[in-house]
Design an enzyme around this catalytic site. Structure first.
Site, PDB file in Angstrom:
ATOM      1  N   LYS A  33       0.706  -1.170  -0.106  1.00 32.80           N
ATOM      2  CA  LYS A  33      -0.051   0.265   0.041  1.00 32.80           C
ATOM      3  C   LYS A  33       0.843   1.138  -0.056  1.00 32.80           C
ATOM      4  CE  LYS A  33      -0.958   0.258   5.042  1.00 32.80           C
ATOM      5  NZ  LYS A  33      -2.050   0.488   6.015  1.00 32.80           N
ATOM      6  N   THR A  40       7.684  -2.569   7.740  1.00 31.50           N
ATOM      7  CA  THR A  40       8.101  -2.066   8.935  1.00 31.50           C
ATOM      8  C   THR A  40       9.389  -1.947   9.025  1.00 31.50           C
ATOM      9  OG1 THR A  40       5.720  -2.595  10.009  1.00 31.50           O
ATOM     10  CG2 THR A  40       7.681  -2.153  11.408  1.00 31.50           C
ATOM     11  N   GLY A 114      -4.286  -3.997  -0.821  1.00 35.29           N
ATOM     12  CA  GLY A 114      -4.839  -5.076  -1.311  1.00 35.29           C
ATOM     13  C   GLY A 114      -6.153  -5.711  -0.509  1.00 35.29           C
ATOM     14  N   GLY A 182      10.458  -3.099  26.997  1.00 37.57           N
ATOM     15  CA  GLY A 182      11.132  -4.130  26.286  1.00 37.57           C
ATOM     16  C   GLY A 182      12.062  -3.656  25.058  1.00 37.57           C
ATOM     17  N   GLY A 185      11.508   0.019  23.502  1.00 36.43           N
ATOM     18  CA  GLY A 185      11.731   1.126  24.728  1.00 36.43           C
ATOM     19  C   GLY A 185      13.265   1.096  25.064  1.00 36.43           C
ATOM     20  N   ALA A 320      11.893  -9.979  12.063  1.00 41.50           N
ATOM     21  CA  ALA A 320      11.844  -9.906  10.699  1.00 41.50           C
ATOM     22  C   ALA A 320      12.591 -11.151  10.168  1.00 41.50           C
ATOM     23  CB  ALA A 320      13.215  -8.774  10.376  1.00 41.50           C
ATOM     24  N   HIS A 444      41.801 -16.092  19.167  1.00 40.26           N
ATOM     25  CA  HIS A 444      42.211 -15.367  20.304  1.00 40.26           C
ATOM     26  C   HIS A 444      42.860 -13.939  19.782  1.00 40.26           C
ATOM     27  CE1 HIS A 444      43.515 -13.788  24.304  1.00 40.26           C
ATOM     28  NE2 HIS A 444      44.793 -13.606  23.791  1.00 40.26           N
TER      29      HIS A 444
HETATM   30  P1  FAD Z   1       5.705  -5.538   7.962  1.00 45.89           P
HETATM   31  O1  FAD Z   1       7.383  -5.326   7.942  1.00 45.89           O
HETATM   32  O2  FAD Z   1       4.897  -4.983   8.882  1.00 45.89           O
HETATM   33  O3  FAD Z   1       5.337  -5.249   6.544  1.00 45.89           O
HETATM   34  C1  FAD Z   1       4.047  -5.306   6.262  1.00 45.89           C
HETATM   35  C2  FAD Z   1       3.649  -4.558   4.930  1.00 45.89           C
HETATM   36  O4  FAD Z   1       2.336  -4.915   4.513  1.00 45.89           O
HETATM   37  C3  FAD Z   1       3.780  -3.101   5.200  1.00 45.89           C
HETATM   38  O5  FAD Z   1       4.615  -2.407   4.326  1.00 45.89           O
HETATM   39  C4  FAD Z   1       2.302  -2.592   5.082  1.00 45.89           C
HETATM   40  O6  FAD Z   1       2.215  -1.421   4.351  1.00 45.89           O
HETATM   41  C5  FAD Z   1       1.601  -3.768   4.191  1.00 45.89           C
HETATM   42  N1  FAD Z   1       0.141  -3.968   4.008  1.00 45.89           N
HETATM   43  C6  FAD Z   1      -0.461  -4.051   5.227  1.00 45.89           C
HETATM   44  N2  FAD Z   1      -1.961  -4.129   4.939  1.00 45.89           N
HETATM   45  C7  FAD Z   1      -1.670  -4.117   3.199  1.00 45.89           C
HETATM   46  C8  FAD Z   1      -2.778  -4.421   2.401  1.00 45.89           C
HETATM   47  N3  FAD Z   1      -4.088  -4.354   2.828  1.00 45.89           N
HETATM   48  N4  FAD Z   1      -2.401  -3.850   1.096  1.00 45.89           N
HETATM   49  C9  FAD Z   1      -1.254  -3.670   0.732  1.00 45.89           C
HETATM   50  N5  FAD Z   1      -0.225  -3.856   1.702  1.00 45.89           N
HETATM   51  C10 FAD Z   1      -0.356  -3.925   2.889  1.00 45.89           C
HETATM   52  N6  FAD Z   1      13.035  -7.169  13.893  1.00 45.89           N
HETATM   53  C11 FAD Z   1      14.153  -7.636  13.845  1.00 45.89           C
HETATM   54  O7  FAD Z   1      14.261  -8.808  13.592  1.00 45.89           O
HETATM   55  N7  FAD Z   1      15.224  -6.906  14.284  1.00 45.89           N
HETATM   56  C12 FAD Z   1      15.137  -5.744  14.534  1.00 45.89           C
HETATM   57  O8  FAD Z   1      16.194  -5.113  14.726  1.00 45.89           O
HETATM   58  C13 FAD Z   1      13.894  -5.114  14.589  1.00 45.89           C
HETATM   59  N8  FAD Z   1      13.906  -3.986  14.992  1.00 45.89           N
HETATM   60  C14 FAD Z   1      12.476  -3.060  15.103  1.00 45.89           C
HETATM   61  C15 FAD Z   1      12.357  -1.832  15.301  1.00 45.89           C
HETATM   62  C16 FAD Z   1      11.144  -1.375  15.380  1.00 45.89           C
HETATM   63  C17 FAD Z   1      11.402   0.095  15.857  1.00 45.89           C
HETATM   64  C18 FAD Z   1      10.079  -1.733  15.055  1.00 45.89           C
HETATM   65  C19 FAD Z   1       8.874  -1.251  15.054  1.00 45.89           C
HETATM   66  C20 FAD Z   1      10.206  -3.454  14.776  1.00 45.89           C
HETATM   67  C21 FAD Z   1      11.536  -4.064  14.720  1.00 45.89           C
HETATM   68  N9  FAD Z   1      11.520  -5.322  14.385  1.00 45.89           N
HETATM   69  C22 FAD Z   1      12.911  -5.886  14.263  1.00 45.89           C
HETATM   70  C23 FAD Z   1      10.391  -5.959  14.042  1.00 45.89           C
HETATM   71  C24 FAD Z   1      10.218  -6.196  12.540  1.00 45.89           C
HETATM   72  O9  FAD Z   1      10.196  -4.920  11.916  1.00 45.89           O
HETATM   73  C25 FAD Z   1       9.104  -6.897  12.113  1.00 45.89           C
HETATM   74  O10 FAD Z   1       9.026  -8.210  12.817  1.00 45.89           O
HETATM   75  C26 FAD Z   1       8.788  -7.355  10.700  1.00 45.89           C
HETATM   76  O11 FAD Z   1       8.819  -6.012   9.839  1.00 45.89           O
HETATM   77  C27 FAD Z   1       7.831  -8.098  10.276  1.00 45.89           C
HETATM   78  O12 FAD Z   1       7.747  -8.316   9.039  1.00 45.89           O
HETATM   79  P2  FAD Z   1       6.384  -8.669   8.198  1.00 45.89           P
HETATM   80  O13 FAD Z   1       6.927  -8.985   6.766  1.00 45.89           O
HETATM   81  O14 FAD Z   1       5.549  -9.526   8.738  1.00 45.89           O
HETATM   82  O15 FAD Z   1       5.476  -7.241   8.199  1.00 45.89           O
HETATM   83  P1  NAI Z   2       8.003  -5.916  23.746  1.00 47.65           P
HETATM   84  O1  NAI Z   2       6.925  -6.952  24.008  1.00 47.65           O
HETATM   85  O2  NAI Z   2       9.189  -6.209  23.390  1.00 47.65           O
HETATM   86  O3  NAI Z   2       7.982  -4.964  24.961  1.00 47.65           O
HETATM   87  C1  NAI Z   2       6.783  -4.380  25.700  1.00 47.65           C
HETATM   88  C2  NAI Z   2       6.939  -4.139  27.184  1.00 47.65           C
HETATM   89  O4  NAI Z   2       5.992  -3.390  27.541  1.00 47.65           O
HETATM   90  C3  NAI Z   2       7.030  -5.480  27.931  1.00 47.65           C
HETATM   91  O5  NAI Z   2       8.246  -5.408  28.783  1.00 47.65           O
HETATM   92  C4  NAI Z   2       5.740  -5.263  28.543  1.00 47.65           C
HETATM   93  O6  NAI Z   2       5.849  -5.864  29.902  1.00 47.65           O
HETATM   94  C5  NAI Z   2       5.590  -3.807  28.702  1.00 47.65           C
HETATM   95  N1  NAI Z   2       4.198  -3.395  28.917  1.00 47.65           N
HETATM   96  C6  NAI Z   2       3.021  -3.744  28.451  1.00 47.65           C
HETATM   97  N2  NAI Z   2       1.928  -2.957  28.967  1.00 47.65           N
HETATM   98  C7  NAI Z   2       2.495  -1.926  29.605  1.00 47.65           C
HETATM   99  C8  NAI Z   2       1.997  -0.716  30.547  1.00 47.65           C
HETATM  100  N3  NAI Z   2       0.671  -0.765  30.356  1.00 47.65           N
HETATM  101  N4  NAI Z   2       2.844  -0.163  31.044  1.00 47.65           N
HETATM  102  C9  NAI Z   2       4.061  -0.419  31.325  1.00 47.65           C
HETATM  103  N5  NAI Z   2       4.654  -1.422  30.554  1.00 47.65           N
HETATM  104  C10 NAI Z   2       4.012  -2.383  29.783  1.00 47.65           C
HETATM  105  O7  NAI Z   2       7.166  -4.707  22.522  1.00 47.65           O
HETATM  106  P2  NAI Z   2       7.909  -3.612  21.861  1.00 47.65           P
HETATM  107  O8  NAI Z   2       9.114  -2.897  22.580  1.00 47.65           O
HETATM  108  O9  NAI Z   2       6.891  -2.695  21.706  1.00 47.65           O
HETATM  109  O10 NAI Z   2       8.239  -3.950  20.527  1.00 47.65           O
HETATM  110  C11 NAI Z   2       7.471  -4.664  19.580  1.00 47.65           C
HETATM  111  C12 NAI Z   2       7.841  -6.008  18.771  1.00 47.65           C
HETATM  112  O11 NAI Z   2       8.772  -5.451  17.870  1.00 47.65           O
HETATM  113  C13 NAI Z   2       8.737  -6.971  19.937  1.00 47.65           C
HETATM  114  O12 NAI Z   2       7.575  -7.958  19.794  1.00 47.65           O
HETATM  115  C14 NAI Z   2       9.846  -6.814  19.272  1.00 47.65           C
HETATM  116  O13 NAI Z   2       9.791  -8.622  18.850  1.00 47.65           O
HETATM  117  C15 NAI Z   2       9.759  -6.296  17.741  1.00 47.65           C
HETATM  118  N6  NAI Z   2      10.988  -5.660  17.948  1.00 47.65           N
HETATM  119  C16 NAI Z   2      12.381  -6.292  17.566  1.00 47.65           C
HETATM  120  C17 NAI Z   2      13.284  -5.572  17.770  1.00 47.65           C
HETATM  121  C18 NAI Z   2      14.646  -6.457  17.644  1.00 47.65           C
HETATM  122  O14 NAI Z   2      14.676  -7.448  17.160  1.00 47.65           O
HETATM  123  N7  NAI Z   2      15.711  -5.974  18.069  1.00 47.65           N
HETATM  124  C19 NAI Z   2      13.590  -4.058  17.964  1.00 47.65           C
HETATM  125  C20 NAI Z   2      12.287  -3.511  18.062  1.00 47.65           C
HETATM  126  C21 NAI Z   2      11.126  -4.232  17.906  1.00 47.65           C
END
Ligand code: FAD
Ligand code: NAI
Length: 466
Positions: A33, A40, A114, A182, A185, A320, A444
């Protein structure tokens, strides 16, 4: 049918599924879209957050460790505008890379939302409202997830923000209040703590990063405090109110006691993400959500025979690389292959510094299972490599089966843990014992020697350097 496979959503689940489908000879369409591909992860997740983490680490080192290394510079200043601009450039080069890969693999990219008309027909609605339709044999839903708001304080995207806005700030917050200690944060909290913000984290549970092994959260607590973060663990947020340029947050200790009143200029709500299915028209094909997620079987198939779902929109870790593995699995199944994912060996990483990285069971899970296990730990401060680089915080903890010595979990907090964990995943895929790693030569001086030493400790309590 116009296409063999249509993938909805271009995140790491969707675009990887599309590439693997094309490699296997399927005529493939990818619907997204937004104007840029990558979802993400590439646009507002993994990549931009790591870009800012890296910039803020450089700043932190310039301000705090260069002098000790013998590098004299004037006091550095953090330029958030340039940091955000560089981050945007990193994102652009990555999303452009995906567009190139789509062309290379002859995948048709269709821009618009979609939605199902029926199980073989998908409508695409562009930003201008124009509609078109395609027909397809198979569909892979990969629509990802969105940030979860607090029920009583929706995102206003100005003062009460999600990770998306936190990656785009125009100023360094004076006081950033983070709700949820988490992954997001702690990663984004540490970005701003390093470049000068006061950062306060309010976490509902009693430990940071509570889904990981408890030792990791405890060590990260020490590191966060060193960085100057203020932590309120075991606290429940009761209200969040915006007054002009201020955000007022009230929280109460769960165990009882005095309430906390916080006043900041930004409040990052990072309490988890929820699967995203808005506008997909699932009702047209009879798919009902289960706790917000699309239900799938072990083959990632929904209740409709030709429709699959992968990534954040289905059960399991929202990561991801988990989404990517699932994309490959579905494509290969469609080609008649028999792929497999070991969900227990999907590593989890938090990109703070030091990084936290884990694979396998946590100690808490093993206790819950009543499994007999042994542990071995080794601190970074006993490593020559860590002394050389001044990265002394952290440790490696290895959990192994008490009887067989098979490794059940590896948990690392320390410099370069994110890259080191891959060796642990490989060892566990081959069902290595702690002794297998303990008897393997490790170069090492490296940080990986801490993994060998922890395995020596787990095998026979005989680490050499402790
Ligand atoms: P997404 O990446 O969310 O992609 C879904 C796509 O579908 C989007 O582009 C959306 O626009 C599109 N879409 C939705 N509905 C429709 C529709 N109806 N028609 C057309 N398009 C549509 N994970 C890691 O492994 N390592 C990390 O370091 C990491 N860091 C993160 C940091 C942040 C701040 C955040 C928010 C997430 C992070 N994640 C990380 C999590 C990771 O981004 C997600 O797990 C991953 O992107 C999920 O992939 P996905 O393909 O399921 O969905
Ligand atoms: P998270 O699940 O990692 O952490 C959320 C935290 O918020 C938990 O510790 C939970 O106990 C706390 N919480 C829930 N409700 C609350 C409340 N009302 N008040 C205070 N604390 C509360 O989720 P987060 O950090 O939002 O990330 C979302 C997802 O994105 C994760 O599941 C993670 O897998 C993915 N992500 C992955 C990254 C990576 O792989 N490095 C980086 C960033 C995101």
């Amino acid at each position: 049918m116009q296409y063999n496979v249509t993938v909805i959503g271009s995140g790491p689940g969707g675009y990887v599924a599309a590439i693997r489908c094309a490699q296997l000879g399927f005529k493939t369409a990818l619907i997204e879209k937004y104007d840029t591909l990558g979802g993400t992860c590439l646009n507002v997740g993994c990549i931009p957050s790591k870009a800012l983490l890296d910039s803020s680490e450089h700043f932190h080192n310039a301000a705090h460790t260069f002098k000790e290394h013998g590098i004299d510079i004037n006091e550095p200043k953090a330029n958030i505008t340039q940091m955000i601009k560089r981050k945007a450039g990193v994102v652009k080069s990555n999303v452009d890379g995906i567009a190139y890969l789509m062309k290379k693999n002859k995948i048709e990219v269709l821009t618009g939302v979609g939605s199902f008309v029926d199980k073989n027909t998908i409508k695409i609605t562009g930003k201008d409202g124009k509609e078109s339709q395609i027909t397809t044999e198979k569909v892979i839903i990969a629509t990802g997830s969105k940030p979860t708001p607090l029920p009583f304080a929706p995102f206003d995207k100005k003062r009460i923000i999600s990770s998306t806005e936190a990656l785009e700030l125009k100023e360094i917050p004076k006081h950033l209040i983070v709700i949820g200690g988490g992954v997001i944060g702690m990663e984004l909290g540490s970005v701003y703590a390093r470049i000068g913000s006061k950062v306060t984290v309010v976490e509902f549970l009693d430990n940071l990063i509570p889904t990981m092994d408890g030792t990791m959260g405890k060590e990260l607590t020490k590191v966060a405090k060193k960085l100057g973060m203020e932590l309120y663990l075991g606290h429940k947020v009761t209200s969040v109110e915006v007054k002009g340029k201020e955000v007022l947050v009230k929280a109460e200790p769960k165990a009882g006691g005095n309430a906390v009143d916080l006043k900041g200029d930004y409040c990052l709500v990072s309490i988890g993400r929820k699967p995203y299915t808005d506008g997909l028209g699932l009702e047209k094909v009879g798919i009902e959500l289960d706790k917000g997620k699309i239900p799938v079987d072990d083959h990632l198939k929904t209740k409709v025979d030709n429709i699959y779902a992968i990534g954040d929109v289905v059960r399991g870790a929202m990561l991801a690389h988990k989404a990517e593995e699932e994309g490959v699995l579905v494509a290969e199944q469609l080609a008649g292959q028999k792929p497999h994912i070991n969900y227990n060996l999907i590593p989890g990483v938090v990109y703070t510094w030091p990084e936290v990285a884990s694979v396998g069971y946590t100690e808490e899970q093993l206790k819950e299972q009543g499994r007999a296990y042994k542990t071995g730990s080794f601190p970074y401060k006993a490593l020559g490599r860590a002394r050389a680089s001044m990265d002394l915080d952290g440790l490696v903890k290895v959990l192994a089966d008490k009887a067989t010595d098979e490794i059940l979990g590896i948990h690392i907090i320390g410099a370069r843990a994110a890259d080191m964990i891959a060796a642990g995943v490989t060892a566990m895929e081959f069902r290595a014992s702690a002794e297998d790693i303990a008897r393997t030569s490790h170069a090492h001086p490296t940080y990986m020697e801490a993994v060998k030493e922890a395995c020596l400790a787990a095998t026979a309590n005989r680490s050499i350097h402790m």
